[in-house]
Write an enzyme that holds these catalytic residues in place. Sequence first.
Site, PDB file in Angstrom:
ATOM      1  CG  ASP A  74      -1.987   1.035   1.224  1.00 31.86           C
ATOM      2  OD1 ASP A  74      -1.705   2.175   0.798  1.00 31.86           O
ATOM      3  OD2 ASP A  74      -3.114   0.736   1.647  1.00 31.86           O
ATOM      4  CE1 TYR A 169      -8.566  10.478  -9.956  1.00 25.28           C
ATOM      5  CE2 TYR A 169      -9.327  12.203 -11.453  1.00 25.28           C
ATOM      6  CZ  TYR A 169      -8.561  11.079 -11.212  1.00 25.28           C
ATOM      7  OH  TYR A 169      -7.764  10.557 -12.211  1.00 25.28           O
ATOM      8  CE  LYS A 173      -5.036  11.358 -10.369  1.00 27.64           C
ATOM      9  NZ  LYS A 173      -3.850  10.454 -10.288  1.00 27.64           N
ATOM     10  CB  ILE A 202      -8.415   6.385 -19.925  1.00 30.36           C
ATOM     11  CG1 ILE A 202      -7.394   7.524 -19.891  1.00 30.36           C
ATOM     12  CG2 ILE A 202      -7.802   5.144 -20.566  1.00 30.36           C
ATOM     13  CD1 ILE A 202      -6.194   7.232 -19.014  1.00 30.36           C
ATOM     14  CB  THR A 204     -10.045   1.815 -17.447  1.00 29.19           C
ATOM     15  OG1 THR A 204     -10.963   2.542 -16.592  1.00 29.19           O
ATOM     16  CG2 THR A 204      -8.896   2.741 -17.844  1.00 29.19           C
TER      17      THR A 204
END
Length: 265
Positions: A74, A169, A173, A202, A204
Amino acid sequence: MPSLPEFSLKDKVVIVTGGARGLGLVQAEALLESGATVHAFDRLPEPDSDSAFAAVSRRARDELGVSLTYHQLDVRDAEHLNKVVEGIASEKGRLDGLIAAAGIQQETPALEYTAEDFNRMLEINVTGVFVTAQAVARQMVRLGKGGSMVLIASMSGTVANRGLNCTAYNTSKSGVLQLARNLAMEWGEHGIRVNTISPGYIVTDMVEALFKTHPERREEWAKHNMLGRLSKPSEYRGASVFLISDASSFMTGSDLRMDGGHSAW
């Protein structure tokens, strides 16, 4: 066929966090194809024997003549992280690169976001990246050979994503972008370069699952950039090799934004 030698990663040792799957694994495979020995870090206890990771690992050994080694850890565990990184550097006598791709995402309206969840986001996406970079830099400085680091940021660190409630988030970033600039400034004297890649949307496995509950986003998100489509993990392979290799030897403190023009409107 002739090739550009500055893109070669032959004999280089590179660590990829978040390397068991997704974008991290795709980048790890690109590094392997360029000749690097790769150590993948991830929280999974062990990649499945029939997983994409296992296939890449077999290809590295049988076809490419290099190795992909898995380490379960981790990135928030600084003590364990430093121990593993030191072991890799000592065993190989070198440590040339890092791609810090480990991170989490959570879509929650800001009015409903708990302090606990917000702190967890920053702990993994910012502190975890810092601790990883610090552990790698310590070994690069000790060995005196310099190196290159690539921190995975996002276009979301620069813009607010229309209709996507990801305040934590996006904040994390943005922190990665600023972290990279400051680490580049401090570690340049040791020959350590630090850059970021800022991907756009993206597709994914995680995003595909999201489209099942929000199918309208597949078409809507594609309209938000100048190419009118979403990206694939494979489209970031070359960027990682470029930034780790000597092809980018005079590049540091920079962000390579690859978002299909999303942020350039």
